[in-house]
Write a protein that holds these residues in place. Structure first.
Motif, PDB file in Angstrom:
ATOM      1  N   ALA A 117       0.791  -1.103   0.246  1.00 42.95           N
ATOM      2  CA  ALA A 117      -0.045   0.169   0.093  1.00 42.95           C
ATOM      3  C   ALA A 117       0.927   1.143  -0.038  1.00 42.95           C
ATOM      4  O   ALA A 117       2.082   1.352   0.262  1.00 42.95           O
ATOM      5  N   SER A 118       0.223   2.200  -0.533  1.00 46.05           N
ATOM      6  CA  SER A 118       1.003   3.591  -0.592  1.00 46.05           C
ATOM      7  C   SER A 118       1.370   4.051   0.990  1.00 46.05           C
ATOM      8  O   SER A 118       0.834   3.470   2.005  1.00 46.05           O
ATOM      9  N   ALA A 119       2.512   4.960   1.088  1.00 47.40           N
ATOM     10  CA  ALA A 119       2.876   5.063   2.757  1.00 47.40           C
ATOM     11  C   ALA A 119       1.677   5.877   3.342  1.00 47.40           C
ATOM     12  O   ALA A 119       1.487   5.593   4.549  1.00 47.40           O
ATOM     13  N   GLU A 120       0.863   6.825   2.824  1.00 50.86           N
ATOM     14  CA  GLU A 120      -0.152   7.484   3.360  1.00 50.86           C
ATOM     15  C   GLU A 120      -1.116   6.415   3.789  1.00 50.86           C
ATOM     16  O   GLU A 120      -1.639   6.417   4.866  1.00 50.86           O
ATOM     17  N   SER A 121      -1.520   5.498   2.929  1.00 49.25           N
ATOM     18  CA  SER A 121      -2.540   4.377   3.208  1.00 49.25           C
ATOM     19  C   SER A 121      -2.009   3.546   4.352  1.00 49.25           C
ATOM     20  O   SER A 121      -2.948   3.192   5.324  1.00 49.25           O
ATOM     21  N   ALA A 122      -0.832   3.098   4.438  1.00 49.14           N
ATOM     22  CA  ALA A 122      -0.214   2.240   5.412  1.00 49.14           C
ATOM     23  C   ALA A 122      -0.265   2.885   6.691  1.00 49.14           C
ATOM     24  O   ALA A 122      -0.653   2.347   7.793  1.00 49.14           O
ATOM     25  N   ASN A 123       0.167   4.073   6.698  1.00 48.35           N
ATOM     26  CA  ASN A 123       0.123   4.908   8.169  1.00 48.35           C
ATOM     27  C   ASN A 123      -1.194   5.024   8.609  1.00 48.35           C
ATOM     28  O   ASN A 123      -1.491   5.090   9.812  1.00 48.35           O
ATOM     29  N   ARG A 124      -2.065   5.468   7.992  1.00 49.63           N
ATOM     30  CA  ARG A 124      -3.456   5.555   8.268  1.00 49.63           C
ATOM     31  C   ARG A 124      -4.147   4.290   8.769  1.00 49.63           C
ATOM     32  O   ARG A 124      -4.657   4.241   9.738  1.00 49.63           O
ATOM     33  N   ALA A 125      -3.910   3.125   7.991  1.00 47.63           N
ATOM     34  CA  ALA A 125      -4.363   1.923   8.765  1.00 47.63           C
ATOM     35  C   ALA A 125      -3.637   1.322   9.621  1.00 47.63           C
ATOM     36  O   ALA A 125      -4.323   0.894  10.511  1.00 47.63           O
ATOM     37  N   SER A 126      -2.552   1.653  10.086  1.00 50.67           N
ATOM     38  CA  SER A 126      -1.645   1.290  11.200  1.00 50.67           C
ATOM     39  C   SER A 126      -2.441   2.108  12.319  1.00 50.67           C
ATOM     40  O   SER A 126      -2.454   1.601  13.530  1.00 50.67           O
ATOM     41  N   GLU A 127      -2.534   3.380  12.002  1.00 46.98           N
ATOM     42  CA  GLU A 127      -2.937   4.510  13.390  1.00 46.98           C
ATOM     43  C   GLU A 127      -4.535   3.926  13.524  1.00 46.98           C
ATOM     44  O   GLU A 127      -4.738   3.815  14.728  1.00 46.98           O
ATOM     45  N   ASP A 128      -5.197   3.316  12.586  1.00 46.52           N
ATOM     46  CA  ASP A 128      -6.753   2.860  12.868  1.00 46.52           C
ATOM     47  C   ASP A 128      -6.535   1.681  13.748  1.00 46.52           C
ATOM     48  O   ASP A 128      -7.402   1.582  14.800  1.00 46.52           O
ATOM     49  N   GLU A 129      -5.550   0.881  13.592  1.00 46.44           N
ATOM     50  CA  GLU A 129      -5.431  -0.379  14.037  1.00 46.44           C
ATOM     51  C   GLU A 129      -4.904  -0.243  15.770  1.00 46.44           C
ATOM     52  O   GLU A 129      -5.617  -0.612  16.511  1.00 46.44           O
ATOM     53  N   ARG A 130      -3.865   0.586  15.853  1.00 46.64           N
ATOM     54  CA  ARG A 130      -3.503   0.970  17.058  1.00 46.64           C
ATOM     55  C   ARG A 130      -4.688   1.605  17.940  1.00 46.64           C
ATOM     56  O   ARG A 130      -4.999   1.344  19.264  1.00 46.64           O
ATOM     57  N   PHE A 131      -5.545   2.729  17.348  1.00 44.92           N
ATOM     58  CA  PHE A 131      -6.493   3.475  17.999  1.00 44.92           C
ATOM     59  C   PHE A 131      -7.680   2.088  18.559  1.00 44.92           C
ATOM     60  O   PHE A 131      -8.197   2.120  19.685  1.00 44.92           O
TER      61      PHE A 131
END
Length: 388
Positions: A175-189
């Motif tokens: 995935a793109s860096a932006e999508s990967a960062n957003r997905a990782s953040e949602d998962e941590r939350f």
């Protein structure tokens, strides 16, 4: 030499030499040909038959008008077709009586191209949805692809059923860096919310799976939460850490104590169900992209027959179908019926049989019974070169 190009030329050459061969090719359509000039010429030959061209009823040699009229009719829809190329097609046909087998080869090529084209569309829709944080486009294209595969199976004369491939392995696209960062953040939350408010596990446990997490460590941590929830045990930072240790996740390097503590002690200002849906959206688009790439790789394997190709492609859609069913549970929506491909005039069983690998050719004819040769020579010129 391109076998598919040669097969297209041989089919057309057979019909030019023996118009009666059209009667054995009713299951073959113009758009099954790859080259536009071949599409136009085959459509023209079918039109001449529909119009009752004299060449179809004569017992004598095939008149030259059969060729010239076909070239003229096709020339109204495509450029570059000449009488000399018609001669090339005639010479490219080893035996006119083998036209059904040559046609089967053309149909095989068309099936591979069609599957590849729809796999590309699915991949494009998945990437677009990933950027928008949506899933509708990818799910729609998955429905279309499923319908196309089912229709192709019917046309080829095989039973559509998912069969796992034995050789094709495709890694999920990054995935793109932006999508990967957003997905990782949602998962941590989401994980922080579930530790802070364990009762929220009941909102997501029925449809969210560890495999939906882009980060494998987050997926394993969610698995620990799910196990504690399933056993009815309390969920907090210590119990989660203990569960991770019991599963060997701290030993094999999947997780560290610092990671678990950071997530469990993080702020949890969100709604578990909403965050779970965000994680699920990301999972669906990743799964769709991975399925599309696997199916495209299958379609580009020319050694794979149409039957296995269709069944392996249906198997590759399986993870996306499973993810979609859980998405529908999360949203309380009814299961959707896959879109069927348009089939206005489907071929009869007898017609499909002619396209199968076990097609039989017509018996060889005695020299005196061979289709008549053209009554006038054709001028010869060098033909123009074309996703627990």
């Amino acid at each position: 030499m391109n076998p598919l190009l040669s097969a297209e030329q041989a089919v057309l050459g057979a019909v030019l030499l023996d118009p009666g061969q059209l009667g054995h090719l009713n299951w073959l359509a113009p758009d099954h040909f790859y080259r536009l000039v071949h599409q136009a010429l085959f459509a023209a030959l079918r039109k001449l038959r529909t119009d009752g061209h004299p060449a179809l009823t004569t017992d004598k040699a095939v008149p030259l008008s059969w060729v010239t009229d076909a070239v003229t009719e096709a020339g109204r829809h495509v450029r570059g077709l000449t009488a000399s190329y018609a001669h090339t097609l005639v010479t490219a046909c080893p035996r006119p009586a083998h036209a059904p087998v040559y046609g089967r080869m053309v149909l095989e090529g068309a099936i591979h191209r069609t599957v590849a084209e729809h796999a590309i569309r699915l991949h494009q829709a998945a990437r677009a949805d990933a950027l928008r944080g949506e899933v509708d486009g990818a799910l729609h294209q998955a429905d279309v692809l499923h319908g196309v595969l089912t229709d192709l199976a019917r046309r080829w004369g095989t039973e559509p059923r998912p069969v796992p491939p034995t050789t094709v392995e495709v890694t999920a696209p990054a995935a793109s860096a932006e999508s990967a960062n957003r997905a990782s953040e949602d998962e941590r939350f989401l994980l922080a919310v579930l530790v802070d408010r364990p009762a929220a596990m009941g909102d997501v446990a029925d449809w969210l799976r560890p495999g939906d997490f882009a980060d494998p460590a987050h997926g394993q941590l969610y698995r620990c939460l799910g196990a504690l929830h399933h056993r009815g045990e309390p969920i907090d930072r210590l119990t989660v850490l203990w569960e991770a240790q019991r599963r060997g996740l701290l030993t094999d390097g999947t997780l560290t104590g610092a990671q678990v503590t950071a997530i469990c002690d993080g702020l949890a200002p969100g709604n578990a169900e909403w965050l779970g849906e965000q994680v699920m959206r990301s999972s669906i688009t990743r799964t769709a992209a991975a399925s599309a790439q696997a199916i495209r790789a299958l379609a580009e394997n020319n050694a794979l027959g149409p039957g296995p190709l269709i069944n392996h492609a249906l198997h590759s859609l399986g993870p996306l179908v499973e993810a979609r069913s859980r998405w529908q549970i999360a949203n309380d929506t009814p299961a959707a019926t896959p879109a069927a491909a348009p089939t206005p005039d489907g071929p009869s069983t007898a017609q499909v049989r002619a396209a199968l690998a076990r097609s039989t050719t017509r018996p060889a004819q005695a020299p005196s019974e061979q289709p008549g040769r053209l009554t006038a020579p054709i001028p010869v010129r060098s033909p123009a070169r074309g996703h627990n």
